[in-house]
Design an enzyme around this catalytic site. Structure first.
Site, PDB file in Angstrom:
ATOM      1  N   ASP A  16       0.833  -1.200   0.000  1.00 15.77           N
ATOM      2  CA  ASP A  16       0.000   0.000   0.000  1.00 15.77           C
ATOM      3  C   ASP A  16       0.867   1.250   0.000  1.00 15.77           C
ATOM      4  O   ASP A  16       1.678   1.459   0.904  1.00 15.77           O
ATOM      5  CB  ASP A  16      -0.889  -0.001   1.253  1.00 15.77           C
ATOM      6  CG  ASP A  16      -1.731   1.261   1.365  1.00 15.77           C
ATOM      7  OD1 ASP A  16      -2.904   1.215   0.968  1.00 15.77           O
ATOM      8  OD2 ASP A  16      -1.215   2.295   1.849  1.00 15.77           O
ATOM      9  N   TYR A  53       2.984  10.095  -0.531  1.00 12.19           N
ATOM     10  CA  TYR A  53       4.145   9.527   0.171  1.00 12.19           C
ATOM     11  C   TYR A  53       5.438   9.814  -0.606  1.00 12.19           C
ATOM     12  O   TYR A  53       6.526   9.703  -0.044  1.00 12.19           O
ATOM     13  CB  TYR A  53       4.015   8.006   0.349  1.00 12.19           C
ATOM     14  CG  TYR A  53       2.819   7.536   1.141  1.00 12.19           C
ATOM     15  CD1 TYR A  53       2.007   8.421   1.850  1.00 12.19           C
ATOM     16  CD2 TYR A  53       2.481   6.179   1.174  1.00 12.19           C
ATOM     17  CE1 TYR A  53       0.907   7.977   2.562  1.00 12.19           C
ATOM     18  CE2 TYR A  53       1.380   5.727   1.890  1.00 12.19           C
ATOM     19  CZ  TYR A  53       0.589   6.632   2.585  1.00 12.19           C
ATOM     20  OH  TYR A  53      -0.500   6.183   3.276  1.00 12.19           O
ATOM     21  N   HIS A  65      -7.808   9.768  -1.228  1.00 15.10           N
ATOM     22  CA  HIS A  65      -7.063   9.774   0.037  1.00 15.10           C
ATOM     23  C   HIS A  65      -7.812  10.477   1.176  1.00 15.10           C
ATOM     24  O   HIS A  65      -7.801  10.006   2.314  1.00 15.10           O
ATOM     25  CB  HIS A  65      -5.691  10.431  -0.180  1.00 15.10           C
ATOM     26  CG  HIS A  65      -4.634   9.950   0.752  1.00 15.10           C
ATOM     27  ND1 HIS A  65      -3.309   9.864   0.416  1.00 15.10           N
ATOM     28  CD2 HIS A  65      -4.702   9.519   2.035  1.00 15.10           C
ATOM     29  CE1 HIS A  65      -2.610   9.409   1.443  1.00 15.10           C
ATOM     30  NE2 HIS A  65      -3.436   9.197   2.445  1.00 15.10           N
TER      31      HIS A  65
END
Length: 279
Positions: A48, A53, A115
């Protein structure tokens, strides 16, 4: 008995592993590549990541190394990424998906998530995810950090129901109402920060339970996730931790111990509240 390759069946029939590797806050570089490859070598099938990120390139490299060196087929892996808030919108979300694929070096994702529920933007993004899904570009679509009211709002217009809602979930934040709602809607709950970013590892109640089963506190928490029907993606870059986190299929917590852990809930978040974030 379940094992590391055991899956839950999402509402569209796609199989999703119960346990995967999270890579939140792991920076690009060899450590990340090695962590992903190590996890797959040790039997993990789910990875994931997320656009924000900033590590999709390294995740992709780790996946490719594992495929080349371990002979694992791409079809046997379950790869998730998420569209970031600045990219929410019909065209922008489709572009963001293509960019994630390019960075990962993959032809498709198994799961793509919105998200955060940015007001006024997540419905257009959801239409984009539906389009990607209908076009066969992605195997499953879902959301992250959606409360019940966000889900209800989304479902008023959605043609396709989200398959997954990835939320902050750990013994201090059990979100029972949300879990019940998702179960009624057949939306799979997935836990991010299942170990509360390490803050629960010194908890005395959990230490006592862990001693009884001759397991670590982390293993007890992850087992609790699974027995609650929650998919979990603990993060680690260290090989011994990656192995330890996956070693949760050889014991079962009693109903009493499950209840003891449930009672630790304090509605306490380590991440932002989805009703109150400004990014």
């Amino acid at each position: 008995m379940q094992n590391l390759q055991s899956t839950t069946t999402l509402n569209n029939g796609v199989e999703m592993p119960w346990l995967g590797l999270g890579v939140f806050k792991v920076e690009e570089g060899q450590e990340l590549v090695n962590a992903v490859k190590t996890a797959i070598t040790h039997g993990y099938r789910s990875i994931d990541t997320a656009t924000v990120y900033g590590n999709e390139v390294g995740v992709g490299q780790g996946i490719r190394k594992a495929i080349e060196e371990e002979g694992v087929a791409r079809e046997d892996l379950f790869v998730t990424s998420k569209v970031w808030n600045s990219e929410l919108g019909y065209e922008k979300t489709i572009e963001a998906y293509e960019e994630s694929l390019t960075k990962l070096g993959l032809d498709y994702l198994d799961l793509y998530l919105i998200h955060w529920p940015v007001e006024g933007k997540y419905k257009d993004a959801w239409r984009a995810l539906e389009k990607l899904y209908k076009d066969g570009r992605v195997k499953a679509i879902g959301v992250s950090n959606f409360h019940i009211h966000h889900l209800k709002d989304l479902l008023t217009d959605a043609e396709i129901k989200p398959m997954v809602n990835q939320i902050e979930y750990h013994p201090r934040l059990t979100q029972k109402d949300l879990q019940v709602f998702c179960e009624q809607q057949n939306i799979q709950i997935e836990a991010w920060s299942p170990l509360m970013q390490g803050q629960l590892l010194d908890n005395d109640d959990l230490k006592n339970i862990a001693a009884k089963y001759e397991k670590s506190v982390a293993q007890v928490i992850l087992r609790w996730d699974l027995q609650n029907g929650v998919v979990t993606i603990p993060k680690s870059t260290k090989e011994h931790r990656i192995v330890e986190n996956a070693n949760v299929f050889d014991f079962v917590l009693t109903t009493e111990d499950m209840e003891r852990i449930n009672r630790l809930n304090q509605n306490h978040r380590v991440g932002p509240d989805p009703d109150n974030f400004d990014f």
